[in-house]
Design a protein around this motif. Structure first.
Motif, PDB file in Angstrom:
ATOM      1  N   THR A   2       1.086  -1.213  -0.171  1.00  0.00           N
ATOM      2  CA  THR A   2      -0.542  -0.384  -0.252  1.00  0.00           C
ATOM      3  C   THR A   2       0.652   1.248   0.122  1.00  0.00           C
ATOM      4  O   THR A   2       2.348   1.532   0.690  1.00  0.00           O
ATOM      5  CB  THR A   2      -0.592  -0.046   0.989  1.00  0.00           C
ATOM      6  N   VAL A   3       0.794   2.136  -1.086  1.00  0.00           N
ATOM      7  CA  VAL A   3       1.476   2.923  -0.651  1.00  0.00           C
ATOM      8  C   VAL A   3       0.761   4.328  -0.617  1.00  0.00           C
ATOM      9  O   VAL A   3       1.244   5.137   0.743  1.00  0.00           O
ATOM     10  CB  VAL A   3       1.618   3.857  -3.116  1.00  0.00           C
ATOM     11  N   LEU A   4      -0.806   4.539  -0.729  1.00  0.00           N
ATOM     12  CA  LEU A   4      -1.398   5.725   0.137  1.00  0.00           C
ATOM     13  C   LEU A   4      -2.403   5.315   0.759  1.00  0.00           C
ATOM     14  O   LEU A   4      -3.433   4.386   0.847  1.00  0.00           O
ATOM     15  CB  LEU A   4      -1.968   6.400  -0.884  1.00  0.00           C
ATOM     16  N   THR A   5      -2.798   5.730   2.376  1.00  0.00           N
ATOM     17  CA  THR A   5      -3.779   5.197   3.290  1.00  0.00           C
ATOM     18  C   THR A   5      -4.751   6.742   3.416  1.00  0.00           C
ATOM     19  O   THR A   5      -3.878   7.676   3.996  1.00  0.00           O
ATOM     20  CB  THR A   5      -2.914   4.152   4.550  1.00  0.00           C
ATOM     21  N   VAL A   6      -6.063   7.093   3.186  1.00  0.00           N
ATOM     22  CA  VAL A   6      -6.737   7.846   3.202  1.00  0.00           C
ATOM     23  C   VAL A   6      -8.119   7.403   4.502  1.00  0.00           C
ATOM     24  O   VAL A   6      -8.034   6.378   4.138  1.00  0.00           O
ATOM     25  CB  VAL A   6      -7.135   8.647   2.412  1.00  0.00           C
ATOM     26  N   GLU A   7      -8.033   7.637   5.464  1.00  0.00           N
ATOM     27  CA  GLU A   7      -8.679   7.617   5.975  1.00  0.00           C
ATOM     28  C   GLU A   7      -9.567   8.418   7.123  1.00  0.00           C
ATOM     29  O   GLU A   7      -9.106   9.775   7.605  1.00  0.00           O
ATOM     30  CB  GLU A   7      -8.440   6.668   7.613  1.00  0.00           C
ATOM     31  N   ASN A   8     -10.798   8.915   6.419  1.00  0.00           N
ATOM     32  CA  ASN A   8     -11.963   9.515   7.362  1.00  0.00           C
ATOM     33  C   ASN A   8     -11.408  10.648   7.147  1.00  0.00           C
ATOM     34  O   ASN A   8     -11.370  11.612   7.938  1.00  0.00           O
ATOM     35  CB  ASN A   8     -12.060   9.634   8.769  1.00  0.00           C
ATOM     36  N   LEU A   9     -10.713  10.948   5.956  1.00  0.00           N
ATOM     37  CA  LEU A   9      -9.963  13.242   5.174  1.00  0.00           C
ATOM     38  C   LEU A   9     -11.283  13.387   5.228  1.00  0.00           C
ATOM     39  O   LEU A   9     -13.093  13.178   4.610  1.00  0.00           O
ATOM     40  CB  LEU A   9      -9.966  12.618   4.168  1.00  0.00           C
ATOM     41  N   GLY A  10     -11.792  14.816   6.760  1.00  0.00           N
ATOM     42  CA  GLY A  10     -12.258  15.712   6.008  1.00  0.00           C
ATOM     43  C   GLY A  10     -11.546  17.066   6.391  1.00  0.00           C
ATOM     44  O   GLY A  10     -10.704  17.663   6.752  1.00  0.00           O
ATOM     45  N   VAL A  11     -12.210  17.919   5.499  1.00  0.00           N
ATOM     46  CA  VAL A  11     -11.676  18.897   5.148  1.00  0.00           C
ATOM     47  C   VAL A  11     -12.974  20.574   5.165  1.00  0.00           C
ATOM     48  O   VAL A  11     -14.035  20.510   4.823  1.00  0.00           O
ATOM     49  CB  VAL A  11     -11.068  18.764   3.662  1.00  0.00           C
ATOM     50  N   SER A  12     -12.702  21.059   5.738  1.00  0.00           N
ATOM     51  CA  SER A  12     -13.661  22.031   6.615  1.00  0.00           C
ATOM     52  C   SER A  12     -13.015  23.815   6.321  1.00  0.00           C
ATOM     53  O   SER A  12     -11.748  23.888   6.658  1.00  0.00           O
ATOM     54  CB  SER A  12     -14.278  21.604   7.766  1.00  0.00           C
ATOM     55  N   SER A  13     -13.795  24.388   5.591  1.00  0.00           N
ATOM     56  CA  SER A  13     -13.543  25.899   6.196  1.00  0.00           C
ATOM     57  C   SER A  13     -15.053  26.468   7.203  1.00  0.00           C
ATOM     58  O   SER A  13     -16.183  26.638   6.945  1.00  0.00           O
ATOM     59  CB  SER A  13     -14.141  26.484   4.545  1.00  0.00           C
ATOM     60  N   GLY A  14     -14.389  26.629   8.416  1.00  0.00           N
ATOM     61  CA  GLY A  14     -14.698  27.058   9.137  1.00  0.00           C
ATOM     62  C   GLY A  14     -15.946  25.579   9.614  1.00  0.00           C
ATOM     63  O   GLY A  14     -15.726  25.162  10.201  1.00  0.00           O
ATOM     64  N   ASP A  15     -17.177  26.329   9.445  1.00  0.00           N
ATOM     65  CA  ASP A  15     -18.188  25.332   9.519  1.00  0.00           C
ATOM     66  C   ASP A  15     -19.417  24.274   9.322  1.00  0.00           C
ATOM     67  O   ASP A  15     -19.374  23.328   9.160  1.00  0.00           O
ATOM     68  CB  ASP A  15     -19.510  26.111  10.573  1.00  0.00           C
ATOM     69  N   THR A  16     -18.447  24.704   7.349  1.00  0.00           N
ATOM     70  CA  THR A  16     -18.303  24.441   6.379  1.00  0.00           C
ATOM     71  C   THR A  16     -17.316  22.859   5.873  1.00  0.00           C
ATOM     72  O   THR A  16     -16.213  23.240   5.892  1.00  0.00           O
ATOM     73  CB  THR A  16     -18.684  25.090   5.218  1.00  0.00           C
ATOM     74  N   HIS A  17     -18.203  21.679   6.120  1.00  0.00           N
ATOM     75  CA  HIS A  17     -18.218  20.858   5.596  1.00  0.00           C
ATOM     76  C   HIS A  17     -17.436  20.672   4.058  1.00  0.00           C
ATOM     77  O   HIS A  17     -18.730  20.260   3.065  1.00  0.00           O
ATOM     78  CB  HIS A  17     -18.581  19.739   5.700  1.00  0.00           C
ATOM     79  N   LEU A  18     -16.311  20.873   3.542  1.00  0.00           N
ATOM     80  CA  LEU A  18     -16.034  20.454   2.326  1.00  0.00           C
ATOM     81  C   LEU A  18     -15.184  19.253   1.434  1.00  0.00           C
ATOM     82  O   LEU A  18     -16.291  18.559   0.915  1.00  0.00           O
ATOM     83  CB  LEU A  18     -14.992  21.381   1.394  1.00  0.00           C
ATOM     84  N   VAL A  19     -15.323  18.744   2.105  1.00  0.00           N
ATOM     85  CA  VAL A  19     -14.756  16.869   2.154  1.00  0.00           C
ATOM     86  C   VAL A  19     -15.743  15.871   3.605  1.00  0.00           C
ATOM     87  O   VAL A  19     -14.804  16.877   4.575  1.00  0.00           O
ATOM     88  CB  VAL A  19     -13.370  17.297   2.301  1.00  0.00           C
ATOM     89  N   ASP A  20     -15.893  14.911   4.276  1.00  0.00           N
ATOM     90  CA  ASP A  20     -16.335  14.576   4.271  1.00  0.00           C
ATOM     91  C   ASP A  20     -15.967  12.590   4.995  1.00  0.00           C
ATOM     92  O   ASP A  20     -16.610  12.327   3.179  1.00  0.00           O
ATOM     93  CB  ASP A  20     -17.728  14.821   4.924  1.00  0.00           C
ATOM     94  N   HIS A  21     -15.429  12.383   5.857  1.00  0.00           N
ATOM     95  CA  HIS A  21     -15.161  10.766   5.893  1.00  0.00           C
ATOM     96  C   HIS A  21     -15.071  10.669   5.395  1.00  0.00           C
ATOM     97  O   HIS A  21     -15.031   9.012   4.111  1.00  0.00           O
ATOM     98  CB  HIS A  21     -16.779  10.493   6.324  1.00  0.00           C
TER      99      HIS A  21
END
Length: 256
Positions: A2-21
């Motif tokens: 395995t080269v890359l493992t992404v787990e439950n990645l979230g990206v937010s701007s303030g209270d706004t979820h742009l990327v979720d789980h």
């Protein structure tokens, strides 16, 4: 491996979820497509993987490159990885290329920074070989050109040469052929496939036909979440999620 493992990645701007789980893995030699409409979170996911999120965004979860955690890592440590072990090809190369530097020198610089060539002379010779590898016409002459003197397809070839210069374990391509005509697009895709044999590839696009020609697996992103994933043939012939079904209906691959 395995080269890359992404787990439950979230990206937010303030209270706004742009990327979720968002969770997925990419193994050595595996080519994975990430598809979805504009604003679905594809590019933000790639930026998080590369450690390139802007300061106003907050990331959570885990992004493991091998055994190295990317989220929260020091910029100095990330800079050692980028361009050597992990590399990215952007949609618009003019935003990534230095307009005041000859393209051959820019390709050579990637190798000199990471010390994969012993000196400037050998790096420049290797740069010409890379420009030839990505089928840039007259590579020695092209190496002396500035970005604005090249066509869009030629600039994208330069970006690909830079990305492949140090044989990265992971290559991320973010809509690399969107602005190119069909013939040049096909050539660039062939180069990406040939250049990433043995490496992990994350290919971001909204073009299902491109994914079908390049990737082994596909992840479908909708409103910041992965809503479906699997082998390309399985997902495209028997889509389960309503959004995937809609994508296929409006694409040339659709049977509806």
């Amino acid at each position: 491996m395995t080269v890359l493992t992404v787990e439950n990645l979230g990206v937010s701007s303030g209270d706004t979820h742009l990327v979720d789980h968002v969770s997925f893995e990419i193994g050595q030699g595996e080519r994975v497509g990430l598809i979805g409409e504009s604003g679905s979170g594809k590019t933000l996911t790639a930026a998080a993987v590369m450690g390139l999120l802007s300061d106003e965004l907050t990331a959570s979860g885990s992004v493991l490159f091998g055994n190295k955690e990317i989220l929260g890592a020091r910029e100095r440590d990330l800079a050692r990885l980028r361009g050597r072990d992990m590399a990215m090809v952007f949609q618009e190369p003019m935003t990534a290329l230095n307009p005041t530097m000859q393209v051959g020198k820019q390709v050579a610089e990637v190798m000199l920074i990471h010390r994969t060539q012993r000196d400037r002379r050998s790096a420049r010779a290797a740069a010409v070989e890379l420009l030839e590898l990505v089928r840039l016409p007259e590579p020695r002459r092209a190496a002396k050109a500035y970005p604005h003197q090249l066509s869009g397809g030629q600039r994208q070839r330069v970006m690909l040469a830079m990305a492949l210069a140090n044989n990265p374990s992971l290559l991320i391509c973010d809509e690399p052929t969107t602005a190119l005509d069909v013939t040049v697009q096909k050539q660039i895709l062939e180069l990406i496939v040939a250049g990433t044999r043995g490496s992990a590839l994350l290919f971001i696009t909204h073009d299902l036909a491109v994914v079908a020609s390049v990737c082994d697996r596909v992840l479908v992103m909708y409103e910041g979440r992965i809503v479906e994933g699997g082998l390309v043939q399985d997902v495209f012939t028997a889509p389960r999620h309503r959004y995937t079904q809609q994508l296929l209906t409006f694409s040339e691959l659709g049977t509806a």
